[in-house]
Design a protein around this motif. Sequence first.
Motif, PDB file in Angstrom:
ATOM      1  N   ILE A   2      28.812  16.633  42.599  1.00  0.00           N
ATOM      2  CA  ILE A   2      28.834  17.718  43.577  1.00  0.00           C
ATOM      3  C   ILE A   2      30.113  18.529  43.348  1.00  0.00           C
ATOM      4  O   ILE A   2      31.195  17.947  43.237  1.00  0.00           O
ATOM      5  CB  ILE A   2      28.826  17.165  45.014  1.00  0.00           C
ATOM      6  N   GLY A  29      36.261   8.378  42.168  1.00  0.00           N
ATOM      7  CA  GLY A  29      35.045   9.153  42.373  1.00  0.00           C
ATOM      8  C   GLY A  29      35.276  10.652  42.371  1.00  0.00           C
ATOM      9  O   GLY A  29      34.323  11.426  42.360  1.00  0.00           O
ATOM     10  N   TYR A  46      32.989  15.800  42.785  1.00  0.00           N
ATOM     11  CA  TYR A  46      33.016  14.415  43.238  1.00  0.00           C
ATOM     12  C   TYR A  46      31.621  13.814  43.201  1.00  0.00           C
ATOM     13  O   TYR A  46      30.628  14.516  43.017  1.00  0.00           O
ATOM     14  CB  TYR A  46      33.610  14.325  44.643  1.00  0.00           C
ATOM     15  N   GLU A  47      31.572  12.503  43.399  1.00  0.00           N
ATOM     16  CA  GLU A  47      30.315  11.760  43.266  1.00  0.00           C
ATOM     17  C   GLU A  47      29.530  11.634  44.565  1.00  0.00           C
ATOM     18  O   GLU A  47      28.313  11.750  44.567  1.00  0.00           O
ATOM     19  CB  GLU A  47      30.599  10.374  42.684  1.00  0.00           C
ATOM     20  N   THR A  48      30.203  11.335  45.678  1.00  0.00           N
ATOM     21  CA  THR A  48      29.510  11.079  46.939  1.00  0.00           C
ATOM     22  C   THR A  48      30.243  11.734  48.107  1.00  0.00           C
ATOM     23  O   THR A  48      31.412  12.118  47.983  1.00  0.00           O
ATOM     24  CB  THR A  48      29.418   9.563  47.229  1.00  0.00           C
ATOM     25  N   ASP A  49      29.578  11.829  49.246  1.00  0.00           N
ATOM     26  CA  ASP A  49      30.208  12.387  50.448  1.00  0.00           C
ATOM     27  C   ASP A  49      31.410  11.564  50.898  1.00  0.00           C
ATOM     28  O   ASP A  49      32.337  12.099  51.500  1.00  0.00           O
ATOM     29  CB  ASP A  49      29.190  12.495  51.585  1.00  0.00           C
ATOM     30  N   THR A  50      31.388  10.283  50.607  1.00  0.00           N
ATOM     31  CA  THR A  50      32.530   9.429  50.955  1.00  0.00           C
ATOM     32  C   THR A  50      33.782   9.886  50.214  1.00  0.00           C
ATOM     33  O   THR A  50      34.876   9.894  50.784  1.00  0.00           O
ATOM     34  CB  THR A  50      32.225   7.950  50.617  1.00  0.00           C
ATOM     35  N   ARG A  52      34.375  12.961  49.261  1.00  0.00           N
ATOM     36  CA  ARG A  52      34.803  14.194  49.934  1.00  0.00           C
ATOM     37  C   ARG A  52      35.601  13.859  51.190  1.00  0.00           C
ATOM     38  O   ARG A  52      36.638  14.462  51.459  1.00  0.00           O
ATOM     39  CB  ARG A  52      33.606  15.062  50.305  1.00  0.00           C
TER      40      ARG A  52
END
Length: 90
Positions: A2, A29, A46-50, A52
Amino acid sequence: MITEILNIANIKCSGCAHSITTKLNSIMGLTEAEVNTDNGTIAITYETDTVRDNVIHKLNAMGYPEATAENGLLMQAKSYANCLVGKVTK
């Protein structure tokens, strides 16, 4: 992956940019963080919302909140301190 551009308050100079990229690069990440001091933005990938969430938390802890968040004197003081550190360690 993302990619997103964050509007961040209190980014003033290359010292700020150096401190921010140094701290953000330690987040697992996060594959890219590029600070634009002219626009007050940070482009992140980045890879995941976490991830972010971790970026936002780290920026807040440093005194660089999102432009839409509360930006009181404490946040501004933190950003000045990190700016100075970034200038010294650059």
